[in-house]
Design an enzyme around this catalytic site. Structure first.
Site, PDB file in Angstrom:
ATOM      1  N   ALA A  36      42.546  47.146  42.367  1.00 46.63           N
ATOM      2  CA  ALA A  36      41.367  47.799  41.785  1.00 46.63           C
ATOM      3  C   ALA A  36      40.498  46.757  41.107  1.00 46.63           C
ATOM      4  O   ALA A  36      40.754  45.551  41.224  1.00 46.63           O
ATOM      5  CB  ALA A  36      41.812  48.869  40.791  1.00 46.63           C
ATOM      6  N   ASN A  37      39.447  47.172  40.413  1.00 45.97           N
ATOM      7  CA  ASN A  37      38.633  46.260  39.614  1.00 45.97           C
ATOM      8  C   ASN A  37      38.185  46.979  38.341  1.00 45.97           C
ATOM      9  O   ASN A  37      38.515  48.141  38.135  1.00 45.97           O
ATOM     10  CB  ASN A  37      37.443  45.748  40.437  1.00 45.97           C
ATOM     11  CG  ASN A  37      36.528  46.870  40.873  1.00 45.97           C
ATOM     12  OD1 ASN A  37      35.897  47.524  40.064  1.00 45.97           O
ATOM     13  ND2 ASN A  37      36.491  47.128  42.186  1.00 45.97           N
ATOM     14  N   ARG A  38      37.438  46.283  37.505  1.00 44.95           N
ATOM     15  CA  ARG A  38      37.153  46.790  36.157  1.00 44.95           C
ATOM     16  C   ARG A  38      35.967  47.732  36.063  1.00 44.95           C
ATOM     17  O   ARG A  38      35.558  48.110  34.973  1.00 44.95           O
ATOM     18  CB  ARG A  38      36.929  45.626  35.198  1.00 44.95           C
ATOM     19  CG  ARG A  38      38.152  44.759  35.028  1.00 44.95           C
ATOM     20  CD  ARG A  38      37.956  43.719  33.939  1.00 44.95           C
ATOM     21  NE  ARG A  38      39.033  42.755  33.947  1.00 44.95           N
ATOM     22  CZ  ARG A  38      40.234  42.987  33.441  1.00 44.95           C
ATOM     23  NH1 ARG A  38      40.495  44.151  32.865  1.00 44.95           N
ATOM     24  NH2 ARG A  38      41.186  42.071  33.513  1.00 44.95           N
ATOM     25  N   ALA A 102      31.457  49.244  42.685  1.00 42.17           N
ATOM     26  CA  ALA A 102      32.076  47.929  42.848  1.00 42.17           C
ATOM     27  C   ALA A 102      33.153  48.080  43.918  1.00 42.17           C
ATOM     28  O   ALA A 102      34.306  48.402  43.635  1.00 42.17           O
ATOM     29  CB  ALA A 102      32.685  47.460  41.537  1.00 42.17           C
TER      30      ALA A 102
END
Ligand code: C5P
Length: 225
Positions: A36-38, A102
């Site tokens: 995942a990402n932030r 994102a």
């Protein structure tokens, strides 16, 4: 409520359909793990809400987030980049599309259909990656049914304007909203953005993401007028 509806019906985006992507994507490693990402979805969700407030019909395609669904917006929830592309395609046609998600750049090709287990060898599993589809570039370069206005984002760590200009050309979109995530941390409350088009670059003051969304929604309404 009737007054609100009447106001929105007379808004500058009345009769227009807008598609917005938001949030991160999750790319599975096995049934219990993912990459995942932030991204928080704050900016994308705020944009969807701001567009709806100007009278647009809005389809929000969102990765996994804890943000509440914006009122008056149709929300399609997805996990992976490939699912996000499918949901965006299903939502078209649209007058404009804003790609604020994102999206993961890679997914794990050899994702397990069972939980990966440690074994006695002490060796870690080797993950193999493949590029995900670029949703923004795919839609911006559609031969038929391309939205009239395609907006992308560029979250950069340094040289945001330069990278944003490169992205505008490479992806074939009409506008890039660039920000430096080494200054305002990704997933935070505020954003200092640069609005990049073929014509020029406009740098906005640092403001909260709701204010960025409202200003951008107005800008999109002007472009579609
Ligand atoms: O290339 P980069 O990921 O930095 O580009 C960012 C822009 O492209 C964002 O608007 C993002 O939503 C979009 N994007 C996409 N699909 C991808 C990767 C990025 O739509 N697979």
């Amino acid at each position: 409520l009737d007054t609100i509806r009447a106001t929105l019906a007379g808004g500058p985006l009345a009769g227009k359909h807008l598609v917005v992507t938001s949030g991160p994507t999750h790319e599975p490693i096995d049934p219990v793990r993912y990459i995942a990402n932030r991204a928080s979805g704050r900016q994308g969700h705020a944009i969807a809400a701001a567009l709806a407030a100007l009278g647009a019909r809005v389809t929000l395609v969102s990765g996994p987030v804890t943000q509440p669904d914006p009122p008056g917006v149709t929300v399609a929830r997805v996990e992976t980049a490939r699912q996000m592309l499918d949901a965006v395609r299903a939502a078209l046609p649209a007058d404009a599309a804003v790609f604020a998600a994102a999206v993961a750049d890679w997914h794990v090709v050899n994702a397990g259909d069972r939980k990966l287990k440690k074994d006695a060898s002490g060796r870690a599993p080797a993950l193999e990656f493949l590029e995900t589809p670029d949703i923004l570039a795919t839609v911006a370069q559609m031969a038929e049914g391309r939205p009239r206005l395609v907006v992308g984002f560029a979250a950069e760590t340094g040289k945001a304007i330069e990278h944003g200009q490169g992205k505008l050309a490479r992806k074939g979109c009409d506008m890039i909203v660039a920000n430096d995530v080494s200054v305002d941390k990704m997933g935070g409350e505020v954003n200092r953005v640069h609005i990049i088009t073929q014509k020029d670059v406009e740098s906005w003051d640092r403001m909260d993401k709701g204010a960025v969304a409202e200003k951008l929604a107005q800008r999109i309404a002007d472009a579609l007028a």
